[in-house]
Write a protein that holds these residues in place. Sequence first.
Motif, short mmCIF file in Angstrom:
data_model
loop_
_atom_site.label_atom_id
_atom_site.label_comp_id
_atom_site.label_asym_id
_atom_site.label_seq_id
_atom_site.Cartn_x
_atom_site.Cartn_y
_atom_site.Cartn_z
N SER A 11 -5.13 -2.72 -14.25
CA SER A 11 -4.74 -1.57 -13.53
C SER A 11 -5.98 -0.61 -13.52
N ASP A 12 -6.42 -0.50 -12.04
CA ASP A 12 -7.72 0.12 -11.71
C ASP A 12 -7.28 1.63 -11.34
N ALA A 13 -8.36 2.48 -11.49
CA ALA A 13 -8.15 3.68 -11.03
C ALA A 13 -9.59 4.51 -10.78
N ARG A 68 -4.39 -3.28 -7.04
CA ARG A 68 -5.50 -3.48 -6.30
C ARG A 68 -6.39 -2.25 -5.98
N GLY A 69 -6.32 -1.39 -7.24
CA GLY A 69 -7.03 -0.02 -6.98
C GLY A 69 -6.17 0.87 -6.53
N SER A 70 -6.79 2.27 -6.98
CA SER A 70 -5.82 3.38 -6.58
C SER A 70 -6.75 4.48 -6.58
N GLU A 71 -6.34 5.54 -5.85
CA GLU A 71 -6.96 6.77 -5.67
C GLU A 71 -5.98 7.91 -5.95
N ASP A 98 0.97 -1.05 -0.22
CA ASP A 98 0.10 0.03 -0.20
C ASP A 98 0.83 1.27 -0.12
N TRP A 99 0.53 2.12 -0.83
CA TRP A 99 1.27 3.46 -0.99
C TRP A 99 0.11 4.26 -0.60
N THR A 100 0.84 5.31 0.41
CA THR A 100 -0.11 6.32 0.83
C THR A 100 0.77 7.87 0.98
N GLY A 101 -0.01 8.86 0.50
CA GLY A 101 0.65 9.99 0.76
C GLY A 101 -0.08 11.22 0.26
N ARG A 102 -0.25 12.08 1.13
CA ARG A 102 -1.12 13.59 0.96
C ARG A 102 -0.01 14.62 0.76
N PHE A 104 4.92 0.24 -11.26
CA PHE A 104 4.00 -0.50 -10.46
C PHE A 104 3.80 -1.74 -10.90
N ASN A 105 4.25 -2.85 -10.17
CA ASN A 105 3.76 -4.05 -10.48
C ASN A 105 2.66 -4.53 -10.00
N SER A 106 2.40 -5.76 -9.76
CA SER A 106 1.19 -6.49 -9.56
C SER A 106 1.07 -6.27 -7.95
N GLY A 107 -0.44 -5.98 -7.75
CA GLY A 107 -0.78 -5.84 -6.30
C GLY A 107 -0.52 -4.72 -5.61
N VAL A 108 -0.47 -3.45 -6.03
CA VAL A 108 -0.10 -2.19 -5.56
C VAL A 108 -1.46 -1.69 -5.52
N ASN A 109 -1.62 -0.91 -4.03
CA ASN A 109 -2.66 -0.08 -3.99
C ASN A 109 -2.25 1.33 -3.54
N ALA A 110 -2.41 2.27 -4.51
CA ALA A 110 -1.80 3.61 -4.24
C ALA A 110 -2.73 4.69 -3.72
N LYS A 111 -2.85 5.42 -2.72
CA LYS A 111 -3.58 6.70 -2.59
C LYS A 111 -2.73 7.63 -2.28
N LEU A 112 -2.69 8.63 -3.47
CA LEU A 112 -1.81 9.57 -3.45
C LEU A 112 -2.40 10.76 -3.98
N SER A 113 -2.15 11.94 -3.41
CA SER A 113 -2.71 13.18 -3.68
C SER A 113 -1.84 14.31 -3.59
N ALA A 114 -1.86 15.11 -4.70
CA ALA A 114 -1.11 16.44 -4.85
C ALA A 114 -1.32 17.41 -3.97
N PRO A 115 -0.34 18.48 -3.61
CA PRO A 115 -0.58 19.27 -2.75
C PRO A 115 -1.68 20.40 -3.23
N LYS A 116 -2.48 20.59 -1.98
CA LYS A 116 -3.50 21.75 -2.47
C LYS A 116 -3.10 23.04 -2.53
N ASP A 117 -1.63 23.64 -1.99
CA ASP A 117 -1.36 24.96 -2.30
C ASP A 117 0.13 24.85 -2.46
N GLY A 118 0.61 26.09 -2.56
CA GLY A 118 2.00 26.29 -2.92
C GLY A 118 2.47 26.31 -4.26
#
Length: 375
Positions: free
Chosen positions: A336-338, A315-318, A259-263, A277-291
Amino acid sequence: MVIALLLPVLVLTTGGAIDLVHAESVRSDLRSVLDNATLAAAGDGDDRRAEVLIGSHLGAREDVTSYTAEFSFSNKQRSVVGQASATLDAHFLGIVGLPSLTVTAEAEAAMGDGARPCITLLDPTASQALLVNSGAKVRAPTCEIHVRSTASPAAIFNGGTRLDVSRICVAGSRVIKNGGWTGNVETSCKASEDPFAGTLPTPPTSVCTDFGGVREGRSVSFRPGVYCGGINFNGSVDVEFEPGLYVIRGGNWMVNGGDWTGRGVTFYFEDSSRIHFNSGVNAKLSAPKDGIYRDILFFEKSGLGRSNFLFDESRGSELDGIMYLPSRDMTYNSGSDARGDRLTMVFNTLILNDTDWKLESADGQRGSGGPRLVR
């Protein structure tokens, strides 16, 4: 005697001409950077990134002693007028009481009407610049896909595909439809140019803070910095990213599950390095909202040579933000899910293999092709 009397006049005239030619060169440069800054202001809806672009460019010029810039918004921020000036020393005209010269520039940018492209593919000559293979699905009813290729065919849509988008605009006159449902495909149309060209910041050059290697175990944490030499993530390693900028240089990141997470994170590729990204990665990554890196999730150094970038089964991503990789031939492979993403993608070419996406524009903007210069 006559020559002696005329010599100062000749020197002053020649020197004054040199000052004026130099001033015109600065004015041309000022106009160029103001165009890009005004486009950025129109696209963002505010002037924060635009002012950074002006400051980082003009502030680095030793021949500019001072500068000003302001941006005026109108019509609910769909139109922006940028005005800027720069002052420089006059080496020869100072003799006659003109110690400095000031040059000015003005630009206006506006958003267009209609749905904004969520996906823009830039290669003008690539055959199959967009290749949609069996099982691929894209649900993005408020977005468009723009393909700038004029090759024959410029795009191929194979059976068992469904692209539920507002419009697919292909610059070329020929596409191949092998039974796939593609929605509103328009050929020989005016596909969007690069919507972010010249408007994204360039991170300052800095030394390596991490020299890569292997990451393994149950979980690891990453801090912003410059990562050199590539990283292999062995096994299903869970990775957490602290907010900030991650510069990737001199090697690929090979990700095998986890699982990859980062806000508030931005990944900058300084060369042809990539994250795979090889098989089985679940990534939830979001870009900065300011700056300065607001809304930017992935982007790369300008002028890179063409290279590949791969996303395999997940395994899905956001993912939330802009993916600006104009030199990359992007491939999303089977599974590859999004889902629920807010993405704006700019690639060289794109292959979709059995993918399932639900997209909307990352910045919520509208306007086919994004902001455009009016004057």
